[in-house]
Design a protein around this motif. Structure first.
Motif, PDB file in Angstrom:
ATOM      1  N   TYR A 138      -5.178   5.848   2.411  1.00  0.00           N
ATOM      2  CA  TYR A 138      -4.055   4.920   2.367  1.00  0.00           C
ATOM      3  C   TYR A 138      -3.278   4.951   3.675  1.00  0.00           C
ATOM      4  CZ  TYR A 138      -4.144   3.140  -2.418  1.00  0.00           C
ATOM      5  OH  TYR A 138      -4.473   2.466  -3.556  1.00  0.00           O
ATOM      6  N   SER A 139      -3.037   6.142   4.202  1.00  0.00           N
ATOM      7  CA  SER A 139      -2.276   6.258   5.459  1.00  0.00           C
ATOM      8  C   SER A 139      -2.998   5.540   6.583  1.00  0.00           C
ATOM      9  CB  SER A 139      -2.081   7.733   5.819  1.00  0.00           C
ATOM     10  OG  SER A 139      -1.308   8.389   4.841  1.00  0.00           O
ATOM     11  N   LEU A 197       0.827  -1.205   0.000  1.00  0.00           N
ATOM     12  CA  LEU A 197       0.000   0.000   0.000  1.00  0.00           C
ATOM     13  C   LEU A 197       0.857   1.249   0.000  1.00  0.00           C
ATOM     14  CD1 LEU A 197      -2.204  -2.127   0.718  1.00  0.00           C
ATOM     15  CD2 LEU A 197      -3.225  -0.374   2.180  1.00  0.00           C
ATOM     16  N   ARG A 239      -3.978  11.014   0.221  1.00  0.00           N
ATOM     17  CA  ARG A 239      -3.151  10.084   0.978  1.00  0.00           C
ATOM     18  C   ARG A 239      -3.839   9.537   2.219  1.00  0.00           C
ATOM     19  NH1 ARG A 239       2.422  10.486   0.252  1.00  0.00           N
ATOM     20  NH2 ARG A 239       2.755  10.204   2.481  1.00  0.00           N
ATOM     21  N   ALA A 296      -2.161   7.392  -5.508  1.00  0.00           N
ATOM     22  CA  ALA A 296      -3.549   7.080  -5.185  1.00  0.00           C
ATOM     23  C   ALA A 296      -4.473   8.250  -5.480  1.00  0.00           C
ATOM     24  CB  ALA A 296      -3.670   6.690  -3.711  1.00  0.00           C
ATOM     25  N   VAL A 328      -6.430  -4.512  -2.514  1.00  0.00           N
ATOM     26  CA  VAL A 328      -5.946  -3.232  -1.990  1.00  0.00           C
ATOM     27  C   VAL A 328      -7.091  -2.240  -1.852  1.00  0.00           C
ATOM     28  CG1 VAL A 328      -4.571  -1.198  -2.563  1.00  0.00           C
ATOM     29  CG2 VAL A 328      -3.553  -3.466  -2.743  1.00  0.00           C
ATOM     30  N   SER A 329      -7.943  -2.160  -2.879  1.00  0.00           N
ATOM     31  CA  SER A 329      -9.046  -1.193  -2.834  1.00  0.00           C
ATOM     32  C   SER A 329     -10.009  -1.500  -1.698  1.00  0.00           C
ATOM     33  CB  SER A 329      -9.788  -1.182  -4.168  1.00  0.00           C
ATOM     34  OG  SER A 329     -10.527  -2.372  -4.376  1.00  0.00           O
ATOM     35  N   GLN A 362       2.057   2.312  -3.341  1.00  0.00           N
ATOM     36  CA  GLN A 362       1.033   2.859  -4.225  1.00  0.00           C
ATOM     37  C   GLN A 362       0.477   4.191  -3.737  1.00  0.00           C
ATOM     38  OE1 GLN A 362      -2.089   0.055  -5.052  1.00  0.00           O
ATOM     39  NE2 GLN A 362      -0.696  -1.664  -5.314  1.00  0.00           N
ATOM     40  N   GLN A 363       0.803   4.558  -2.536  1.00  0.00           N
ATOM     41  CA  GLN A 363       0.162   5.696  -1.897  1.00  0.00           C
ATOM     42  C   GLN A 363       0.334   7.001  -2.671  1.00  0.00           C
ATOM     43  OE1 GLN A 363       1.625   6.503   2.042  1.00  0.00           O
ATOM     44  NE2 GLN A 363      -0.249   7.521   2.676  1.00  0.00           N
ATOM     45  N   VAL A 384      -8.217  -0.490   1.651  1.00  0.00           N
ATOM     46  CA  VAL A 384      -8.252   0.968   1.825  1.00  0.00           C
ATOM     47  C   VAL A 384      -9.682   1.407   2.117  1.00  0.00           C
ATOM     48  CG1 VAL A 384      -7.876   3.180   0.687  1.00  0.00           C
ATOM     49  CG2 VAL A 384      -6.226   1.324   0.369  1.00  0.00           C
ATOM     50  N   ILE A 415      -2.642   1.782   6.019  1.00  0.00           N
ATOM     51  CA  ILE A 415      -1.277   1.346   6.336  1.00  0.00           C
ATOM     52  C   ILE A 415      -1.087   1.263   7.846  1.00  0.00           C
ATOM     53  CG2 ILE A 415       1.154   2.042   6.235  1.00  0.00           C
ATOM     54  CD1 ILE A 415       0.452   3.234   3.434  1.00  0.00           C
TER      55      ILE A 415
END
Length: 211
Positions: free
Chosen positions: A60-61, A46, A57, A53, A139-140, A49-50, A143, A64
């Motif tokens: 994603y943050s 992740l 962010r 994105a 991933v999606s 890819q951040q 997130v 993560i």
């Protein structure tokens, strides 16, 4: 007549395009299990890819941070019955271009699961639209940027789930879709009469529990 859904599922898997979709489904389950078993390593995926994105962010943050503080979980075992329940939704919505957890025949995820067996403990469903790459699907959903309670992520990392089935295929509106059905355990159907009780619907990452 009772075996028709199973035969239909097998025929669909033998068609070239959906055979590849079945390989895609297997890859999606591998990604889910990789994230469950190695959350900190998946956080690095992740993080890479951040910067590219969409939507900033922050989602994603937050994801993560979640992964870095999540203990590893056992992998989910494959369930054929749950996969067939997931495929039922792919077949219905794929042709019409509809979205959501309820099918064109008004079936809920629990209805579709009960066609092929009996789920035990807790059950849930995630659906992804418009993403073909197995890693990007997972991933999606981890997130889960547009879902306030992160219901899809919660399903992926639920300790209550021990088995899962995945089905992917074409979608008239978004090009592709992928359905993940989860349960604590699943008993393949053999003369089992499922309960008619309707469970509650919870958020976008659907889940229900029964003792």
């Amino acid at each position: 007549m009772k075996i028709f859904p199973t035969l239909l599922f097998l025929l669909v898997l033998c068609a070239g395009e959906v055979c590849r979709a079945d390989e895609q489904a297997e890859a999606v389950l591998r990604e889910v299990n990789m994230a469950r078993m190695h959350p900190r390593e998946y956080a690095l995926i992740l993080a890479a890819q951040q910067g590219n994105a969409q939507g900033g962010r922050s989602p994603y943050s937050e994801a993560i941070n979640f992964l870095n503080h999540t203990r590893p979980l056992p992998p989910l075992a494959f369930s054929n019955g749950l996969s067939m329940g997931a495929m039922a939704q792919v077949l219905g919505q794929g042709e019409t271009g509809a979205t959501g957890h309820f099918g064109d025949d008004h079936s809920s995820p629990w209805d579709r699961m009960k066609r092929f067996g009996r789920w035990l403990g807790t059950a849930g469903e995630n659906i992804s639209y418009g993403i073909a790459n197995p890693r990007q699907i997972v991933v999606s959903l981890i997130v889960d940027a547009n879902v306030g309670n992160r219901g899809h992520r919660r399903n992926i990392f639920s300790r209550d789930f021990g088995v899962a089935g995945v089905a992917c295929g074409p979608h008239a509106r978004y090009g592709t879709m992928c359905v993940m059905d989860f349960a604590g355990a699943f008993v393949e159907k053999e003369g089992y009469s499922a309960s008619q009780e309707k469970p509650a619907v919870v958020a976008d990452g659907l889940r229900d529990s029964r003792g």
